[in-house]
Each structure stands twice: as structure tokens, then as C-alpha cells.
Design a protein around this motif. Structure first.
Motif, mmCIF file in Angstrom:
data_model
loop_
_atom_site.group_PDB
_atom_site.id
_atom_site.type_symbol
_atom_site.label_atom_id
_atom_site.label_comp_id
_atom_site.label_asym_id
_atom_site.label_seq_id
_atom_site.Cartn_x
_atom_site.Cartn_y
_atom_site.Cartn_z
ATOM 1 N N GLU A 42 0.859 -1.188 0.000
ATOM 2 C CA GLU A 42 0.000 0.000 0.000
ATOM 3 C C GLU A 42 0.893 1.235 0.000
ATOM 4 O OE1 GLU A 42 -3.199 -0.211 -0.327
ATOM 5 O OE2 GLU A 42 -3.509 -2.343 0.106
ATOM 6 N N GLY A 43 0.310 2.383 -0.377
ATOM 7 C CA GLY A 43 1.132 3.570 -0.520
ATOM 8 C C GLY A 43 0.503 4.845 0.018
ATOM 9 N N LEU A 44 1.390 5.799 0.296
ATOM 10 C CA LEU A 44 1.002 7.141 0.725
ATOM 11 C C LEU A 44 1.808 8.146 -0.088
ATOM 12 C CD1 LEU A 44 -0.428 9.086 2.799
ATOM 13 C CD2 LEU A 44 1.696 8.937 4.126
ATOM 14 N N GLY A 45 1.125 9.002 -0.832
ATOM 15 C CA GLY A 45 1.781 10.046 -1.600
ATOM 16 C C GLY A 45 1.583 11.401 -0.949
ATOM 17 N N ILE A 46 2.617 12.235 -1.016
ATOM 18 C CA ILE A 46 2.552 13.579 -0.443
ATOM 19 C C ILE A 46 2.778 14.586 -1.570
ATOM 20 C CG2 ILE A 46 3.509 15.180 1.243
ATOM 21 C CD1 ILE A 46 4.468 12.763 2.840
ATOM 22 N N LEU A 47 1.797 15.478 -1.739
ATOM 23 C CA LEU A 47 1.865 16.492 -2.789
ATOM 24 C C LEU A 47 2.664 17.704 -2.325
ATOM 25 C CD1 LEU A 47 -1.826 16.263 -3.948
ATOM 26 C CD2 LEU A 47 0.151 15.817 -5.420
ATOM 27 N N ALA A 48 3.069 18.520 -3.303
ATOM 28 C CA ALA A 48 3.858 19.708 -2.984
ATOM 29 C C ALA A 48 3.098 20.683 -2.097
ATOM 30 C CB ALA A 48 4.291 20.393 -4.279
ATOM 31 N N ASP A 49 1.759 20.643 -2.144
ATOM 32 C CA ASP A 49 0.974 21.543 -1.291
ATOM 33 C C ASP A 49 0.701 20.933 0.092
ATOM 34 O OD1 ASP A 49 -0.935 19.608 -1.785
ATOM 35 O OD2 ASP A 49 -2.292 20.915 -2.910
ATOM 36 N N GLY A 50 1.262 19.748 0.354
ATOM 37 C CA GLY A 50 1.108 19.114 1.650
ATOM 38 C C GLY A 50 -0.047 18.152 1.749
ATOM 39 N N ASN A 51 -0.913 18.099 0.740
ATOM 40 C CA ASN A 51 -2.018 17.157 0.785
ATOM 41 C C ASN A 51 -1.499 15.722 0.653
ATOM 42 O OD1 ASN A 51 -4.310 18.793 1.179
ATOM 43 N ND2 ASN A 51 -4.291 19.415 -0.978
ATOM 44 N N LEU A 52 -2.225 14.801 1.284
ATOM 45 C CA LEU A 52 -1.849 13.390 1.279
ATOM 46 C C LEU A 52 -2.882 12.578 0.516
ATOM 47 C CD1 LEU A 52 -1.013 12.942 5.087
ATOM 48 C CD2 LEU A 52 0.445 13.889 3.284
ATOM 49 N N PHE A 53 -2.395 11.517 -0.124
ATOM 50 C CA PHE A 53 -3.298 10.566 -0.765
ATOM 51 C C PHE A 53 -2.817 9.173 -0.420
ATOM 52 C CE2 PHE A 53 -4.567 7.585 -3.987
ATOM 53 C CZ PHE A 53 -5.894 7.906 -4.236
ATOM 54 N N ALA A 54 -3.673 8.371 0.191
ATOM 55 C CA ALA A 54 -3.315 7.012 0.572
ATOM 56 C C ALA A 54 -4.159 6.009 -0.196
ATOM 57 C CB ALA A 54 -3.525 6.805 2.074
ATOM 58 N N THR A 55 -3.551 4.888 -0.555
ATOM 59 C CA THR A 55 -4.322 3.796 -1.139
ATOM 60 C C THR A 55 -5.233 3.221 -0.063
ATOM 61 O OG1 THR A 55 -2.508 2.249 -0.685
ATOM 62 C CG2 THR A 55 -2.573 3.267 -2.868
ATOM 63 N N ALA A 56 -6.232 2.480 -0.505
ATOM 64 C CA ALA A 56 -7.309 2.072 0.402
ATOM 65 C C ALA A 56 -6.827 1.260 1.589
ATOM 66 C CB ALA A 56 -8.365 1.289 -0.376
ATOM 67 N N TRP A 105 -3.825 1.429 3.089
ATOM 68 C CA TRP A 105 -2.697 2.020 3.841
ATOM 69 C C TRP A 105 -3.051 2.063 5.327
ATOM 70 C CZ3 TRP A 105 2.265 3.418 3.301
ATOM 71 C CH2 TRP A 105 2.811 4.317 4.230
ATOM 72 N N PRO A 106 -2.238 1.424 6.175
ATOM 73 C CA PRO A 106 -2.596 1.304 7.597
ATOM 74 C C PRO A 106 -2.141 2.475 8.431
ATOM 75 C CG PRO A 106 -0.614 0.060 7.151
ATOM 76 C CD PRO A 106 -1.023 0.683 5.842
ATOM 77 N N SER A 107 -2.548 3.679 8.055
ATOM 78 C CA SER A 107 -1.989 4.869 8.677
ATOM 79 C C SER A 107 -3.042 5.696 9.379
ATOM 80 C CB SER A 107 -1.305 5.738 7.621
ATOM 81 O OG SER A 107 -0.898 6.964 8.144
ATOM 82 N N ARG A 108 -2.592 6.388 10.420
ATOM 83 C CA ARG A 108 -3.384 7.438 11.025
ATOM 84 C C ARG A 108 -2.865 8.771 10.502
ATOM 85 N NH1 ARG A 108 -2.136 3.936 15.157
ATOM 86 N NH2 ARG A 108 -0.374 5.211 15.825
ATOM 87 N N GLY A 109 -3.744 9.665 10.105
ATOM 88 C CA GLY A 109 -3.331 10.985 9.663
ATOM 89 C C GLY A 109 -3.218 11.113 8.165
ATOM 90 N N ALA A 110 -3.702 10.114 7.384
ATOM 91 C CA ALA A 110 -3.692 10.216 5.933
ATOM 92 C C ALA A 110 -5.097 9.939 5.411
ATOM 93 C CB ALA A 110 -2.711 9.212 5.332
ATOM 94 N N ALA A 111 -5.528 10.738 4.449
ATOM 95 C CA ALA A 111 -6.853 10.549 3.879
ATOM 96 C C ALA A 111 -6.827 9.394 2.900
ATOM 97 C CB ALA A 111 -7.292 11.823 3.162
ATOM 98 N N ALA A 112 -7.731 8.442 3.053
ATOM 99 C CA ALA A 112 -7.756 7.298 2.148
ATOM 100 C C ALA A 112 -8.361 7.715 0.815
ATOM 101 C CB ALA A 112 -8.601 6.160 2.765
ATOM 102 N N GLY A 113 -7.719 7.188 -0.258
ATOM 103 C CA GLY A 113 -8.235 7.511 -1.572
ATOM 104 C C GLY A 113 -9.103 6.394 -2.108
#
Length: 256
Positions: free
Chosen positions: A232-246, A248-256
Motif C-alpha cells: 500500500e502507498g502514501l503520496g505527499i503532494l507539494a501543497d502538503g495534501n496526502l493521498f493514501a491507497t485504500a 494504507w494502515p496509517s493514522r493521519g492520511a486521507a484514504a483515496g
């Protein structure tokens, strides 16, 4: 009280740390295993660093060695790089556009995972091995370690965290080394609005390869992770927004 102990060395130009937990953490055996891990990574750096003039990678680049002259472990890594290229549809490529060979996108994860076998030999030892943000966790006790994902805009900040009882996390991007990755499809530098892509999964070697390929892929990076199940993955954009695959076992990232 749970015994905890930590070690850190500067290897491969980055901090490599081990955090151990459990009754064996303070033992001579655990200390010897950690020292063996560090020694193995120093040797890998000696052989594979493109920044050391006497490494096999540098000598291959200068034509001082041929593939028939290198240590067998170099050929093993070269074969793994070929398979990584096939796995990622060519997005991972150790062959440089101007000539030469640089396996850096694979060799750190491969080396850390291989060196971690020394720690697995210590019974009932929980441990977290961190090589410059690429992390391998083993926890026989089933108590988790918290792994932070660094903000590529500010190395003092963490933008997400994972609670892992086992497995790996690898990150690829421009924060640590600048624009050092190239796109094999164009032969030029990677052009993307993503600052970093982190990948979690069972194997650090595979997570490292997939993170590199995903970062190269740009907008299509989530699809790269479909090459292997369990990643699974977590991408971080230049503006600081996050995109996580469904998954992704994370707290603090928005699931895509």
C-alpha cells in the motif's frame, strides 16, 4: 518493565538505527547481532556505493571491471534489478541514461532486509531497523512499533504514522537527495507534483523498488503497487495534501 535499547551508526551517508525491545534487548547476543548488521551494511556500501571511487559500481562505470570480474554478490543484485524492472514495467531501471549502472533504488532495501537476518537469530527480540527512513520491523511479542512518515517539506515534522508488528516501509522522493531520480521512459529527470511516495508491505526490498517506481510513475503511482499483493502507498503532494491507497494502515492520511 520492558527492556529497550537502541544503537545508531552513520552508514551509506545516512543514519542507521536499531531499536530493540524485550528481555534479550540488553543481552550480549543482541549487541553482537546489531554490530553484525552494521558491519554487513558497511560492506554493502563499500561494494555498491556510486560515491566511493573504489566500489564495484564505480569501477564498472570506469570500465576497470567487467561483469565477469565482479564479486558474485554484485551479479546477484544485478539480476534482482532486472527482475525489478520487469515487475514495474520498466519504471525501475538500474541502467543510467548516459551509461553506467546504479542499483541504489534496490540495494538499500535488499541489504537492510538481508542484514536483518542477524537480528532474527536472537530469540524473542522485538526490533525496528531504520536506514534513513526505510524501515524493517519484526515483533515476536506482537506489540507494535510506531513508524513515522517524514514531511518532505520539513524533516522535523511527521505527517503520518503506522503501527507495525511486522513488515517494512520505504520512501522515495526528492527530500533527502534532491532531484536524483530519472524517468526511464524519457531519459530525463522525473517530473511530478508529488514530493514523495511511501510504500508499506511485507518485504523492504520490494517496498523500496515499488516506492522508486511509484515516484517515477507520477500521477499513475497507485497503479504501480498493484504489481504485488500486500503493498500500500502514501503520496505527499507539494501543497502538503496526502493521498493514501485504500489499504494504507496509517493514522493521519486521507484514504483515496
Amino acid at each position: 518493565m520492558v527492556v529497550r535499547r537502541s544503537w545508531v551508526e552513520q552508514i551509506m551517508g545516512l543514519p542507521v538505527s536499531v531499536l530493540a525491545r524485550g528481555e534479550q534487548a540488553g543481552s550480549v547476543r543482541a549487541d553482537a547481532a546489531v554490530r553484525a548488521v552494521f558491519a554487513e551494511l558497511v560492506e554493502v556500501d563499500r561494494v555498491f556505493s556510486p560515491y566511493k571511487s573504489d566500489s564495484a559500481v564505480s569501477r564498472l562505470a570506469r570500465g576497470e571491471l567487467g561483469w565477469g570480474d565482479v564479486d558474485p554478490v554484485v551479479r546477484v543484485v544485478a539480476e534482482r534489478c532486472v527482475r525489478a524492472g520487469e515487475l514495474t514495467g520498466g519504471l525501475f531501471d538500474a541502467e543510467l541514461p548516459g551509461g553506467g549502472w546504479d542499483p541504489s533504488g534496490l540495494v538499500k532495501g535488499w541489504a537492510v532486509e538481508r542484514a536483518g537476518e542477524r537480528l532474527r537469530e536472537v530469540p524473542e527480540l522485538d526490533w525496528c531497523l531504520n536506514a534513513g527512513g526505510d524501515v524493517l520491523v519484526v515483533s515476536p511479542s506482537d506489540r507494535s512499533f510506531t513508524v513515522g512518515i517524514q514531511d518532505p517539506r520539513d524533516p522535523e515534522l511527521v505527517v503520518a504514522s503506522l503501527a507495525l508488528t511486522g513488515g517494512a516501509v520505504a520512501t522515495s522522493g526528492t527530500a533527502a537527495r534532491g532531484a536524483h531520480l530519472y524517468d526511464p521512459r524519457t531519459g530525463g529527470p522525473v517530473e511530478t507534483r508529488w514530493l514523495s511516495v511511501s510504500v508499506s508491505g511485507p518485504s523492504l526490498e520490494c517496498a523500496d523498488v515499488l516506492a522508486t517506481a511509484a515516484f517515477v510513475a507520477g500521477e499513475e503511482w497507485p497503479g504501480v503497487l498493484a504489481a504485488l499483493p500486500g503493498y500500500e502507498g502514501l503520496g505527499i503532494l507539494a501543497d502538503g495534501n496526502l493521498f493514501a491507497t485504500a489499504g494504507w494502515p496509517s493514522r493521519g492520511a486521507a484514504a483515496g
